[in-house]
Design a protein around this motif. Structure first.
Motif, short mmCIF file in Angstrom:
data_model
loop_
_atom_site.label_atom_id
_atom_site.label_comp_id
_atom_site.label_asym_id
_atom_site.label_seq_id
_atom_site.Cartn_x
_atom_site.Cartn_y
_atom_site.Cartn_z
N GLU A 20 26.44 30.01 48.84
CA GLU A 20 25.74 31.39 48.50
C GLU A 20 26.64 32.39 48.78
N ARG A 21 27.69 32.56 49.81
CA ARG A 21 28.41 33.49 50.05
C ARG A 21 29.86 33.41 48.79
N VAL A 22 29.95 32.32 48.25
CA VAL A 22 31.02 32.09 47.47
C VAL A 22 30.57 32.76 46.16
N VAL A 23 29.34 32.45 45.76
CA VAL A 23 28.84 33.05 44.55
C VAL A 23 28.31 34.23 44.49
N ALA A 24 28.13 35.07 45.50
CA ALA A 24 27.95 36.38 45.72
C ALA A 24 29.48 37.02 45.47
N ALA A 25 30.29 36.56 46.12
CA ALA A 25 31.70 37.21 45.99
C ALA A 25 32.11 37.24 44.38
N LEU A 26 31.86 36.08 43.96
CA LEU A 26 32.25 35.73 42.43
C LEU A 26 31.47 36.81 41.63
N GLU A 27 30.37 36.86 41.78
CA GLU A 27 29.33 37.75 41.06
C GLU A 27 29.65 39.05 41.24
N GLN A 28 30.37 39.77 42.36
CA GLN A 28 30.80 40.93 42.61
C GLN A 28 31.62 41.31 41.47
N GLY A 29 32.65 40.45 41.18
CA GLY A 29 33.82 40.76 40.12
C GLY A 29 34.77 41.59 40.47
N ASN A 30 35.07 41.69 41.91
CA ASN A 30 36.11 42.67 42.67
C ASN A 30 37.16 41.85 43.23
N VAL A 31 37.02 40.52 42.93
CA VAL A 31 38.22 39.45 43.59
C VAL A 31 39.33 39.23 42.71
N PRO A 32 40.51 39.65 43.06
CA PRO A 32 41.73 39.20 42.29
C PRO A 32 41.78 37.88 41.46
N LEU A 33 42.19 37.60 40.34
CA LEU A 33 42.02 36.35 39.78
C LEU A 33 42.41 35.02 40.68
N GLU A 34 43.58 35.15 41.48
CA GLU A 34 44.03 33.90 42.02
C GLU A 34 42.92 33.40 43.09
N GLN A 35 42.38 34.46 43.75
CA GLN A 35 41.37 34.30 44.70
C GLN A 35 40.18 33.84 43.94
N SER A 36 39.63 34.38 42.93
CA SER A 36 38.62 33.87 42.23
C SER A 36 38.55 32.38 41.90
N ILE A 37 39.56 32.08 41.45
CA ILE A 37 40.04 30.64 41.19
C ILE A 37 39.71 29.79 42.38
#
Length: 80
Positions: A20-37
């Motif tokens: 759930e925390r991972v999904v929330a972080a990805l949904e915010q969209g403010n994570v750098p590309l490498e961290q998003s991957i």
């Protein structure tokens, strides 16, 4: 997300909470590309772990039902 607990060592609840925390972080969209991957990969691992845990629980319930002489298979829970 450093010092992450290995997914294989997590309970279902721990894995679901982190997912759930991972999904929330990805949904915010403010994570750098490498961290998003990296988050996406971690999320995929967590999702599989949760699915495996649920499948194992379903198999245990089916085994209990069969041992009690009831038909094996999934049945709706009372009240749901």
């Amino acid at each position: 997300m450093t010092d992450q607990k290995p997914v294989a060592d997590m309970t279902f609840e721990e894995a679901m909470g982190e997912l759930e925390r991972v999904v929330a972080a990805l949904e915010q969209g403010n994570v750098p590309l490498e961290q998003s991957i990296a988050l996406y990969e971690r999320g995929a691992t967590l999702r599989k772990h949760c699915e495996d845990r649920l499948r194992a629980a379903e198999e245990k319930v089916e085994a209990i039902r069969l041992a009690e002489g009831k038909p094996a298979g999934l049945a709706p829970a009372d009240g749901l």
